[in-house]
Design a protein around this motif. Sequence first.
Motif, short mmCIF file in Angstrom:
data_model
loop_
_atom_site.label_atom_id
_atom_site.label_comp_id
_atom_site.label_asym_id
_atom_site.label_seq_id
_atom_site.Cartn_x
_atom_site.Cartn_y
_atom_site.Cartn_z
N MET A 1 0.80 -1.21 -0.01
CA MET A 1 0.06 0.06 0.29
C MET A 1 0.95 1.41 0.06
O MET A 1 0.51 2.31 -0.78
CB MET A 1 -0.85 -0.05 1.18
CG MET A 1 -1.93 -1.12 0.99
SD MET A 1 -3.13 -0.95 -0.22
CE MET A 1 -2.29 -2.32 -1.20
N THR A 2 2.18 1.37 0.81
CA THR A 2 2.96 2.33 0.65
C THR A 2 3.42 2.38 -0.75
O THR A 2 3.69 3.55 -1.32
CB THR A 2 3.89 2.16 1.82
OG1 THR A 2 3.33 1.99 3.23
CG2 THR A 2 4.82 3.34 1.70
N LEU A 3 3.61 1.63 -1.12
CA LEU A 3 4.38 1.69 -2.76
C LEU A 3 3.34 2.15 -3.60
O LEU A 3 3.65 3.07 -4.36
CB LEU A 3 5.03 0.35 -3.13
CG LEU A 3 5.57 0.27 -4.36
CD1 LEU A 3 6.81 1.21 -4.42
CD2 LEU A 3 6.28 -1.10 -4.76
N MET A 4 2.15 1.65 -3.46
CA MET A 4 0.99 2.08 -4.36
C MET A 4 1.00 3.74 -4.30
O MET A 4 0.54 4.46 -5.02
CB MET A 4 -0.35 1.22 -4.13
CG MET A 4 -1.18 1.99 -5.09
SD MET A 4 -2.74 0.89 -4.76
CE MET A 4 -2.40 -0.62 -5.13
N MET A 5 0.75 3.96 -2.86
CA MET A 5 0.81 5.36 -2.58
C MET A 5 1.81 6.19 -3.33
O MET A 5 1.49 7.31 -3.64
CB MET A 5 0.42 5.61 -0.96
CG MET A 5 -0.79 5.22 -0.49
SD MET A 5 -0.71 5.10 1.30
CE MET A 5 -0.42 6.93 1.70
N LYS A 6 2.91 5.82 -3.03
CA LYS A 6 4.21 6.65 -3.60
C LYS A 6 3.88 6.50 -5.18
O LYS A 6 4.41 7.60 -5.80
CB LYS A 6 5.56 5.80 -3.42
CG LYS A 6 6.72 6.22 -3.89
CD LYS A 6 7.10 7.80 -3.31
CE LYS A 6 8.14 8.26 -4.05
NZ LYS A 6 8.42 9.50 -4.21
N MET A 7 3.68 5.56 -5.57
CA MET A 7 3.27 5.46 -7.13
C MET A 7 2.42 6.67 -7.64
O MET A 7 2.55 6.97 -8.81
CB MET A 7 3.20 4.06 -7.76
CG MET A 7 4.33 3.37 -7.50
SD MET A 7 3.94 1.30 -7.72
CE MET A 7 2.85 1.24 -9.24
N GLU A 8 1.47 6.67 -6.65
CA GLU A 8 0.40 7.53 -7.16
C GLU A 8 0.59 9.10 -6.58
O GLU A 8 -0.24 10.06 -6.90
CB GLU A 8 -0.89 7.26 -6.58
CG GLU A 8 -1.47 5.70 -7.10
CD GLU A 8 -2.68 5.13 -6.65
OE1 GLU A 8 -3.28 5.77 -5.62
OE2 GLU A 8 -3.17 4.22 -7.00
#
Length: 71
Positions: free
Chosen positions: A49-56
């Motif tokens: 989820m943290t990686l996804m948030m960073k990607m977004e």
Amino acid sequence: MSEKPPLSDSEIYDALHNAWLMLASEAGATEFGNNTLKAARLSLFTLQMTLMMKMEGATDQMPSVPSPHSD
């Protein structure tokens, strides 16, 4: 032998997800083992989820890792 290129954020996300899937339905034979699996699943999910948030573009911080600029 050629060197493998670094993983992209999407490839890292996929690897984390695959690791989560591998552990998703497993149970430990002991309470300690079971709790370890639960912690691993939670950690993998949090990293995903943290990686996804960073990607977004929603965050630039890893969970529970203090900023080097904070006092």
